[in-house]
Design an enzyme around this catalytic site. Sequence first.
Site, mmCIF file in Angstrom:
data_model
loop_
_atom_site.group_PDB
_atom_site.id
_atom_site.type_symbol
_atom_site.label_atom_id
_atom_site.label_comp_id
_atom_site.label_asym_id
_atom_site.label_seq_id
_atom_site.Cartn_x
_atom_site.Cartn_y
_atom_site.Cartn_z
ATOM 1 N N THR A 99 0.858 -1.180 0.000
ATOM 2 C CA THR A 99 0.000 0.000 0.000
ATOM 3 C C THR A 99 0.893 1.229 0.000
ATOM 4 O O THR A 99 1.896 1.293 0.718
ATOM 5 C CB THR A 99 -1.014 -0.005 1.162
ATOM 6 O OG1 THR A 99 -1.831 1.170 1.039
ATOM 7 C CG2 THR A 99 -0.356 -0.037 2.529
ATOM 8 N N GLU A 100 0.551 2.201 -0.836
ATOM 9 C CA GLU A 100 1.486 3.280 -1.133
ATOM 10 C C GLU A 100 1.764 4.167 0.076
ATOM 11 O O GLU A 100 2.732 4.915 0.076
ATOM 12 C CB GLU A 100 1.018 4.107 -2.336
ATOM 13 C CG GLU A 100 -0.401 4.626 -2.254
ATOM 14 C CD GLU A 100 -1.392 3.716 -2.963
ATOM 15 O OE1 GLU A 100 -1.289 2.490 -2.810
ATOM 16 O OE2 GLU A 100 -2.287 4.243 -3.656
ATOM 17 N N ASN A 101 0.941 4.069 1.114
ATOM 18 C CA ASN A 101 1.223 4.852 2.311
ATOM 19 C C ASN A 101 2.213 4.150 3.243
ATOM 20 O O ASN A 101 2.361 4.563 4.386
ATOM 21 C CB ASN A 101 -0.069 5.189 3.069
ATOM 22 C CG ASN A 101 -0.871 3.970 3.450
ATOM 23 O OD1 ASN A 101 -1.089 3.101 2.618
ATOM 24 N ND2 ASN A 101 -1.286 3.891 4.685
#
Lengths: 243, 243, 223, 223
Positions: free
Chosen positions: D48-50
Site C-alpha cells: 500500500t502506497e502509504n
Amino acid sequence: MDKRVASLADAVSTIEDGMTVMIGGFGGAGAPIELIHALIDRYRATGHPGGLTVINNNAGNGHVGLAALIEAGMVRKLVCSFPRSADPVVFTELYLGGKIELELVPQGTLAERIRAGGAGIPAFYTPTSFGTDLAKGKPVAEFDGRSYVQERWLKADVALVKAETADTHGNLTFRAAARNFNPLMCMAAAETVVQARRVVEAGAIDPETVVTPGIFVQKVLEVPDPAQEEDLNLAHARYPLGG
Amino acid sequence: MDKRVASLADAVSTIEDGMTVMIGGFGGAGAPIELIHALIDRYRATGHPGGLTVINNNAGNGHVGLAALIEAGMVRKLVCSFPRSADPVVFTELYLGGKIELELVPQGTLAERIRAGGAGIPAFYTPTSFGTDLAKGKPVAEFDGRSYVQERWLKADVALVKAETADTHGNLTFRAAARNFNPLMCMAAAETVVQARRVVEAGAIDPETVVTPGIFVQKVLEVPDPAQEEDLNLAHARYPLGG
Amino acid sequence: MSARLSSNQIAWRAAQDIADGAYVNLGIGLPEKVAQYQPPGREAIFHTENGILNFGEPPPKGEEDWDLINAGKRAVTLKPGAAFFHHADSFAMVRGGHLDVAILGAYEVAENGDLANWSTGPKGVPAVGGAMDLVHGAKRVAVITDHVTKDGKPKLLKRCTLPLTGVGCVTRIYTSLAVIDVAGGRFVLREKLASLSLDELQAQTGAPLAIEGGVADLVVPEL
Amino acid sequence: MSARLSSNQIAWRAAQDIADGAYVNLGIGLPEKVAQYQPPGREAIFHTENGILNFGEPPPKGEEDWDLINAGKRAVTLKPGAAFFHHADSFAMVRGGHLDVAILGAYEVAENGDLANWSTGPKGVPAVGGAMDLVHGAKRVAVITDHVTKDGKPKLLKRCTLPLTGVGCVTRIYTSLAVIDVAGGRFVLREKLASLSLDELQAQTGAPLAIEGGVADLVVPEL
C-alpha cells in the site's frame, strides 16, 4: 545539545504570515494534531499566521487538525494529492467558492518533490503524469526512448511532524504507517518541529533504528497522549472545542 | 515465499559475461566478500563471467574481494568515486596500463544515481561537479539562479549485497556503517543477491526496523561468519588462497 | 624558518569557529584534526559521508570494529545520539544544505572562492570521493591548509590552475599564517600572525589581500 | 438483465492471474476485493502506497489501529514479514518497476492502453492520489471494471474522453463480461461469458475486439 522546547506555543512560534508549512500525515495517521491546534490557537489570539501555503497529502477530514486550520481561514493555498476524505466539507466549500488555491500533485511525485527539496535536487524527471492534464506546462524530455516530465523540488519554511520517539538530538522513530510523509518533510523544511509521544535522552534510541537523523530536526516536544484524527472525527469533534 | 538459495554458487549463478554488477560496501565495510569470491571461483572454473562493469564506491584494496575480482581479469570497467586505498596496486596497474576503464563519479552523485535507478527517476539535477572536469559533456541547467548538472540513473543486472539479518522474504537490516551503498543497490538491480550473517523466518524482524524491504531482494544466503576485508588485508591474504 | 602554525594549531583555530550544536563534516587528513579542539562547553555533531552522525574518537588499537569507520576508512566510535543511514540519505544531508560547516583541505584556493583539492593533474589515478558534493552542500565551506606549498609557492591564488573541485564555494581559509575570508571575489584578511608583516604575508599570497575593518592577531596556544 | 459477473466475481478472476510470490498493489475500492480471492497455495505480498508491505485483512471492528491503514485509509493488519517505509521509498517501489502487478479501477480504457480513472471532468474537487504513479510503475497494469457504465455506455473505447491517468499503460482488462488484453493498439479478446455472443459483447464495447488464437469461456464460481 537539547532541541526540546517548553510548550506547544513555543513549538509553533516561528511560523509567520505567508509561510509555506509542510504538515506530516496521510489522512489521520501521523498527523501532528496538537501542533496544528496550537497554530490555530495562536491565530485566534493574534490574527497570525495567515495566508499559509500548506503541503500535505490530503485536505483534512471533518473539523479537526488540517481541516480546522483551513476552516479557521489560515490557508491560502494547499498542495496535495488527494483532497477528498470521509468528510471533506471544509476544503470542498472553500475550493468550490474560489477561496482557496489547490495545486494537485500525484502522490509519488509529491513525495519525491519533497525528498528532492531535502536532498538538494532542484529538479528530476518522472514518468508520472506524462500526457495528462497534471503535466501541462511542465518541461518534458525523452530518455532511452521513453517520455518523462520534469518536476521541481518542494521546500518549506517549517514542517510540523508527528513522531513516536524523539531523543534530545532530534533523532526520530515513527509508528507503523504514521511514518508516511513525516521523514521526508523533516528533510525539506528550514525548521522542523516535532511532536513525539516520548522524548528520551540522546543515546536511548538504537542508532540502527533511527528513521530520521537529528540533523533534519530543529525542535522537539513531548506530547504523550496525542489525539488520533480518526477518533476525533468518529466523535464528531470540532476544533476549537467551542467552535 | 522463501528467497533462500542453497549455496554461494547458486547465489551468483545468473551473472553473465558483460553484465553490470553493483557491489555493496564502502571500502571493506559492507563488502560481500564471500559472494565476490564465489564469482571468482566460477570464473576460474568456467571462464565466465568476464567483461563485467562493476559499480562500487572504491576499486578494491589488497588482493581480496573486489581487488581480487579485478585481478582475476573479470572487470572491463569500473564506476566509482574513489579508486584509492591503502593498497590499490591491482587497480592502479591495470588502469595505468590502459587495461581497465574508469568512470569517476562524485560520491554523492554516485549514491543518488543508484537511488534514481531504483526509484524510476531517469535523470536529476545536482550542483555537484558543476564547473569541473567531471561535468564535461553533461547537460547543465539553471534553477532559481543557480547552475546544476544533469545526471542519469544507474542500474545493474545484479547487485551483490552484504546484510546483517535477512528474513526469508528478503527484508534486511545492516550493521553500523556497513549499510552505506547496500540498500541503494538493492533497489537498482534487476536481481539483488544478499549474503546475510543471519537468515531468519518472516516475522522475526520488527517491521519498524527493516531497512531494505524484501521487494528489493531476490536471493538470500546465510553466511554466518563473513570475512572482513580489513582483517584479510592486515593478514596479507590473497584470493584465491593459492593465487 | 619564519614562524608559522603547526597543523594542530591551524586545526585549533578552525575549531574555534564551530558553534555549539553545529553539524560538521571534516575532510580526510588534516581537517580531521579539528575534532579534537572543540572548545569546552561546545558540542559539535560530526557527520561522515559513509553514513554516521555523531561519531567520536578512534577506539584503542586492537579494538577496531571495521564496520564502524569514517570516510577515511579509519575506525571510530559512537557518541550518544548517533545514527546510521545509507549513502543517499547521507548525501541528502550534504547536498541539501543541512550541514553547518564542511572543512576541507586544499591544493589551491582562488579569490573567487574556487577550490582545487582532488586532482594534481592528468597523471596517476584520479579519485574524488565526496569532496565535490561537500563543497556545494554545507552552509559554510572552510579550508584549512598550509599557506604555501612545500616548495614555498602560494596556494591562495587569483585563479586555480589545477582541476576544480567546486566553483565559488569557499568562504573562509585557515592557513598556517592567517585567517582569510573569501567575499565579493576577493581575499579579505581577518587575522594574521603578529610576527608577520602584511607585506610578508602578501608576498606569500597569490592574489591581493583586502582589508575591511581591521586585522586581528592570529593567536593560538602551543599544541 | 443479461448475465454478468458480480464485483466479487470480477475480482476473483483477476486474482487467478496473480502468481505466487507476486508484489501487488490494489487500487482503492473494487480492486481491494482481489486480495480475498488469492488461489490456495499462492502467496502474494500486498503493497500500500502509504508505506506498508505485506498487510493483511482488516481487523475486527473496534480493534482498529488508525496508524495501521491502507491507501483507502481503512484499518488493516500485518502479516509476518511486513515492513514499514516512508512515502519516497514507497513510490520508489512503484515508479522503479518493483511491483509485479497493479490492479486499478477505470472510468474509461482505450484500445491504445490509455486509462482514465481519476477525474470525471472540471466540476467538483479533483483528486488523483497515487494512480498516476501506479500506472507507470508496475510491471503489469490491469484494470477491473464493469464492462459498461451504469447508463449502459461502453467504458472500453477507441480513445478516452475523460482526463487521462496514464498513456498506453494498461495491458489487461477484467470486466463483468470478458477478459481483454491491450496489445499493439488493439483490444484482444481472451475470454468472454459463454452466454454472450461475440456480437453482443462487441455491441457493448466502444472499439473493435480482435481475436488471436481463440476465445476461452470466462468461468468463475458463485461468490
